[in-house]
Design an enzyme around this catalytic site. Structure first.
Site, mmCIF file in Angstrom:
data_model
loop_
_atom_site.group_PDB
_atom_site.id
_atom_site.type_symbol
_atom_site.label_atom_id
_atom_site.label_comp_id
_atom_site.label_asym_id
_atom_site.label_seq_id
_atom_site.Cartn_x
_atom_site.Cartn_y
_atom_site.Cartn_z
ATOM 1 N N THR A 15 134.403 107.443 -23.966
ATOM 2 C CA THR A 15 135.711 107.880 -24.221
ATOM 3 C C THR A 15 135.490 108.703 -24.416
ATOM 4 O OG1 THR A 15 136.921 106.013 -22.919
ATOM 5 C CG2 THR A 15 138.260 107.599 -23.588
ATOM 6 N N LYS A 107 136.388 102.100 -36.122
ATOM 7 C CA LYS A 107 137.119 101.527 -37.258
ATOM 8 C C LYS A 107 136.584 100.912 -37.379
ATOM 9 C CE LYS A 107 139.409 100.641 -33.154
ATOM 10 N NZ LYS A 107 139.347 100.902 -32.418
ATOM 11 N N VAL A 134 140.905 106.170 -37.221
ATOM 12 C CA VAL A 134 142.612 106.035 -37.124
ATOM 13 C C VAL A 134 143.151 106.320 -36.505
ATOM 14 C CG1 VAL A 134 144.234 105.318 -38.717
ATOM 15 C CG2 VAL A 134 141.878 104.612 -39.496
ATOM 16 N N GLY A 136 144.003 107.982 -33.065
ATOM 17 C CA GLY A 136 143.289 108.653 -32.463
ATOM 18 C C GLY A 136 143.384 110.251 -32.991
ATOM 19 N N GLY A 189 144.858 101.020 -17.238
ATOM 20 C CA GLY A 189 143.652 101.340 -18.147
ATOM 21 C C GLY A 189 143.945 101.254 -19.708
ATOM 22 N N GLU A 192 141.886 96.122 -22.118
ATOM 23 C CA GLU A 192 140.519 96.373 -21.918
ATOM 24 C C GLU A 192 140.995 94.514 -21.230
ATOM 25 O OE1 GLU A 192 137.536 96.940 -24.679
ATOM 26 O OE2 GLU A 192 139.234 98.095 -25.722
ATOM 27 N N ASP A 203 142.478 94.686 -34.391
ATOM 28 C CA ASP A 203 142.218 96.835 -33.749
ATOM 29 C C ASP A 203 143.055 96.963 -35.282
ATOM 30 O OD1 ASP A 203 141.729 99.351 -32.335
ATOM 31 O OD2 ASP A 203 143.689 99.090 -32.994
ATOM 32 N N LYS A 207 142.354 99.201 -38.572
ATOM 33 C CA LYS A 207 143.026 100.364 -38.816
ATOM 34 C C LYS A 207 143.544 100.750 -40.011
ATOM 35 C CE LYS A 207 142.709 101.997 -34.535
ATOM 36 N NZ LYS A 207 143.637 101.880 -32.919
ATOM 37 N N GLY A 304 142.774 107.425 -26.815
ATOM 38 C CA GLY A 304 142.732 108.543 -24.874
ATOM 39 C C GLY A 304 141.057 109.743 -25.736
HETATM 40 N N1 HSE Z 1 142.737 100.214 -28.612
HETATM 41 C C1 HSE Z 1 142.956 101.107 -29.332
HETATM 42 C C2 HSE Z 1 144.863 101.135 -29.498
HETATM 43 C C3 HSE Z 1 142.863 102.616 -28.854
HETATM 44 O O1 HSE Z 1 145.471 100.722 -28.217
HETATM 45 O O2 HSE Z 1 144.715 101.503 -29.614
HETATM 46 C C4 HSE Z 1 141.780 102.433 -30.097
HETATM 47 O O3 HSE Z 1 141.589 102.434 -31.489
#
Ligand code: HSE
Length: 430
Positions: A15, A107, A134, A136, A189, A192, A203, A207, A304
């Site tokens: 991606t 990250k 961090v 996006g 989507g 996951e 996650d 960050k 994204g």
């Molecule tokens: N899985 C993360 C989120 C995106 O949902 O923000 C990638 O860091």
């Protein structure tokens, strides 16, 4: 003589890789004008060379052999877009040894081993940029490293996980429960198949480890970060919070006080008037308070292909500029200090506490008495009768209290005969 052509090798074309290639190609002319040189993608190393990709690719770009990037002396910049700790760390290490500048969106690797890699890059006078790691597309890393560099940063608080923000928004706006909102996020989507990293807060912990390390100039190890997810938040909690004037958000919080650091990820009640409370759906936002600038907030898409590609491509552009002007390796790791991350038990905040109790005389007073014994002062209490007879649901909001005291008080309260259960407790951030 300044370089006329700067060449990039990319590791990984998922991606983020696809968004990066698309951004570099679509805006090629503008980007090259800004650099003052040509910027060429030379090779893209992928695990499955025959797989169909969502971006147009030029002949000869794709290879299944990572050595074609690593060993190519013409490649100046390696963009590591594989993710995960290994083999990404080894590839970056090797690329630095061969004098290549690094751009990454990784990250987990940054949070766990960024300090060593950044230090190594600086020793070799090479660039190491990681904006995409961090939030996006939000340019928060560069903002903190450059735009806010002259401030003493007191606080960095963010909604840095889009998946959980989408789920909480669905729960708040549509009254869905957690499982239903998660299933919808997966169908769209956003989440996951195995949503653990997002919904359990890991996650977001990576960050905030990165952001807090930059903000407070001290390495924050993700292992020292308290990470709590959103799975135990119910639609009922969100309704109660709303009645009390709060939204519930998964917050990643970094603060420094008296030379030590708070770094934590957990759901929290936020007053509706707080700018982060109205950040909904998959959007991310980061709120920073600096000594000179005051409060600043950054808002945008945290994930994204194109938003993250925007961050990675901007890093590549910046590194290319540095190469062109001979200024690479200027911004090394800024973790000069060694501040400790304080344990959760020692934080002080307000708490929302929901419990089921018998609807009888003296119940409220008994529970309030236990709070009092532990030095926890109650700010407000709401009681609702439960239709099935003699029980009631009570929601307490405390004044600022020490987490250890609240936890110990709740252990005692949970054992009172008049208490059926302590259903949930959530921190309140003002
Ligand atoms: N899985 C993360 C989120 C995106 O949902 O923000 C990638 O860091």
């Amino acid at each position: 003589m300044a370089k006329e052509v700067i060449r990039v090798g990319i590791l990984g074309l998922g991606t983020v890789g696809s968004g990066t290639v698309q951004t570099l190609q679509e805006n090629k002319k503008d980007i090259e004008q800004k650099i003052g040189a040509r910027l060429e993608i030379k090779k893209i190393a992928v695990a499955h060379p025959d797989k169909k990709r969502p971006v147009p690719l030029e002949p000869g770009w794709i290879t299944g052999d990572v050595n074609e990037v690593m060993d190519d002396p013409e490649i100046d910049i390696v963009a590591e877009l594989i993710g995960g700790v290994e083999p990404a760390r080894s590839y970056i290490d090797r690329a630095l040894d061969s004098g290549k500048h690094i751009v990454t969106a990784n990250k987990e690797l940054l949070a766990k081993g960024g300090h060593e890699l950044l230090t190594k890059a600086a020793t070799h006078r090479l660039d190491f940029y990681f904006e995409g790691s961090v939030a996006g597309g939000i340019p928060i890393v560069q903002a903190m490293k450059i735009g806010l560099a002259a401030n003493h940063i007191e606080r960095v608080v963010g909604i840095v996980n889009g998946t959980t923000n989408y789920i909480l928004t669905q729960m708040a706006q549509e009254g869905k429960d957690f499982a239903e909102a998660l299933a919808e996020a997966q169908a769209k989507g956003y989440a996951e198949a195995d949503p653990t990293n997002d919904v359990e807060g890991y996650d977001a912990a990576y960050k905030i480890a990165i952001l807090a390390s930059i903000a407070f100039m001290s390495r924050v190890d993700p292992e020292d970060i308290h990470a709590e997810g959103i799975a135990r938040i119910t639609a009922g909690d969100i309704r109660y919070a709303r009645e009390l004037g709060y939204a519930i958000k998964l917050l990643a919080i970094g603060r420094q006080e008296n030379g030590s650091i708070q770094a934590r990820v957990h759901p929290a009640l936020l007053p509706f008037a707080h700018p982060l409370a109205s950040v909904n759906d998959v959007f991310n936002a980061v709120f920073v308070r600096g000594s000179s600038v005051g409060e600043v907030m950054f808002f945008g898409r945290g994930a994204g292909a194109l938003p993250t590609g925007s961050a990675v491509a901007a890093d590549i552009l910046e590194v290319a500029r540095n190469i062109r002007f001979g200024s690479a390796g200027r911004i090394a790791c800024t973790c000069f200090e060694n501040k400790s991350v304080i344990p959760m038990d020692t934080i002080e905040t307000k708490y929302y506490i929901r419990m089921k109790v018998s609807d009888k005389p003296k119940v409220l007073a008994t529970i309030a008495g236990v709070f009092g014994e532990f030095g926890v002062s109650v700010e407000s209490v709401v009681q609702k009768a439960v239709p099935t007879g003699e029980s009631a649901e009570i929601v307490w909001v405390t004044h600022q209290a020490l987490e250890k005291n609240v936890r110990e008080a709740l252990e005692v309260i949970a054992r009172l005969p008049v208490v059926a259960e302590v259903s949930n407790w959530i921190r309140v951030e003002e």
